[in-house]
Scaffold this active site. Structure first.
Site, PDB file in Angstrom:
ATOM      1  CB  THR A 130      -0.916   0.012   1.242  1.00  0.00           C
ATOM      2  OG1 THR A 130      -1.578   1.277   1.356  1.00  0.00           O
ATOM      3  CG2 THR A 130      -0.115  -0.212   2.522  1.00  0.00           C
ATOM      4  CG  ASP A 131      -1.087   4.976  -1.065  1.00  0.00           C
ATOM      5  OD1 ASP A 131      -1.686   4.344  -0.167  1.00  0.00           O
ATOM      6  OD2 ASP A 131      -1.662   5.838  -1.758  1.00  0.00           O
ATOM      7  CD  GLU A 132      -3.473   3.483   4.352  1.00  0.00           C
ATOM      8  OE1 GLU A 132      -3.373   3.609   5.578  1.00  0.00           O
ATOM      9  OE2 GLU A 132      -4.494   3.037   3.791  1.00  0.00           O
ATOM     10  CE1 TYR A 155      -3.119  -2.610   5.622  1.00  0.00           C
ATOM     11  CE2 TYR A 155      -3.309  -0.264   5.159  1.00  0.00           C
ATOM     12  CZ  TYR A 155      -3.192  -1.563   4.717  1.00  0.00           C
ATOM     13  OH  TYR A 155      -3.143  -1.824   3.370  1.00  0.00           O
ATOM     14  CE  LYS A 159       0.296  -4.762   2.927  1.00  0.00           C
ATOM     15  NZ  LYS A 159       0.130  -6.149   2.384  1.00  0.00           N
TER      16      LYS A 159
END
Length: 346
Positions: A130-132, A155, A159
């Protein structure tokens, strides 16, 4: 190609399963069927002789070893993950277990399998992230593949950890890996606790539509079927050891997105218009990143991939799908925590 897809009964995973089978790939769908999974998501391909479902947990090394030996895949496309930020705030342990320990277990099992087969040159382990993991942006700038990691939620931290494990297994053991980081997905089969389905379903029910904070947080929105296409493109053509950012070139503030959905529903359900009157601003999520935006030039320049669906087109398709598939989402709304405000424990 024979592809083992983890998390193939989830939102993004099922889109990849459907597309891969449609393109003639043999697919083994490994999924533990936790709360966010739904086998109805893969019903369109379930009868295909190219599709096999295996219920298993990526944290179960014995089960993973058995499935790798049984199916002898040419590639592993790893999508299984806990993904809802609000749930990670309330219960981070499940995210560490699945996203970190599960990815480690899968990586080590795949490495052993790859080595036992004589390290076939064409084998690939593709990790979907993810870009998060990059944290938050200011008013300008884009995340690139070289952006420093700065996760701000349990989260995104889980990741980020899994991304680092994948890179380590490539550098230390030579495992042929690919890594992709995507922007926010949306589209058909989107689990009902995420923003866009929440807006659609609250509006359809005539209930208050919750918008966190002032609604000015910005996301880059990627139609899920475009994402599935990009993942298969990277799997088939990506350079080993390379990471690719996947974005939709569709930045919108949350409040603008919500108002667009309300306008679409006004046209489809005019008797309940204006749906925007249901918008209700609520206390913000703890640690809410202000802006994400993806620079997807690498995948475009090296692999020739670009998104095909604008956010306006994709939202219209998504609204129409949810309006037409009430049986699907009503069954999921009965699951644990769905429809409740989560992520306020901090």
């Amino acid at each position: 190609m024979k592809i083992l897809i983890t998390g193939g009964a989830g939102f993004i995973g099922s889109a990849v399963v459907r597309l891969a089978v449609a393109r003639g790939h043999e697919v083994i769908n490994l999924d533990a069927l936790t709360y966010a999974a739904c086998l109805e998501n893969v019903a369109p391909v379930a009868s295909s002789n190219l599709y096999t479902f295996e219920k298993a947990d990526i944290c179960d090394r014995e089960a993973v070893d058995t499935l790798l030996a049984r199916h002898q895949p040419d590639a592993v496309l790893h999508l299984a993950a806990e993904s809802h930020v609000d749930r990670s705030i309330d219960g981070p342990g499940a995210f560490i277990q699945t996203n970190v320990t599960g990815t480690y277990t899968l990586l080590d099992a795949v490495r052993a399998h790859w080595e036992a087969r004589g390290k076939p040159v064409g084998f690939r382990f593709h990790h979907v992230s993810t870009d998060e993991v990059y944290g938050t942006l200011g008013d300008i700038g884009l995340f690139t593949e070289d952006s420093p990691y700065a996760p701000n939620s349990p989260y995104s931290a889980s990741k980020a950890a899994s991304d680092h494990l994948v890179r380590a297994w490539a550098e230390t053991y030579g495992l042929p890996v690919l890594l992709t980081n995507c922007s926010n997905n949306y589209g058909p089969y989107h689990f009902p606790e995420k923003l866009i389905p929440v807006v659609i379903l609250k509006a359809l029910a005539g209930e208050p539509i919750p918008v966190y904070g002032d609604g000015l947080n910005i996301r880059d929105w990627l139609y899920v079927e475009d994402h599935a296409d990009a993942l298969l493109c990277v799997l088939e053509k990506g350079a080993v050891g390379r990471s690719y950012n996947i974005g939709g070139h569709n930045e919108r503030t949350n409040i603008d997105l919500v108002r667009t959905i309300c306008g679409l529903l006004d046209a489809r359900r005019p008797e309940k218009a204006p749906h925007a009157d249901l918008i209700t601003f609520v206390t913000d999520r703890p640690g809410h990143d202000m802006r994400y935006a993806i620079d997807a030039s690498r995948i475009q320049e090296e692999l020739g991939w670009t998104p095909s669906v604008t956010v306006e087109e994709g939202l219209a398709k998504t609204v129409d799908w949810f309006v037409a598939n009430e049986d699907w989402w009503r069954a999921l709304q009965a699951r644990d925590g769905v429809g409740q405000r989560l992520g306020t424990s901090a």
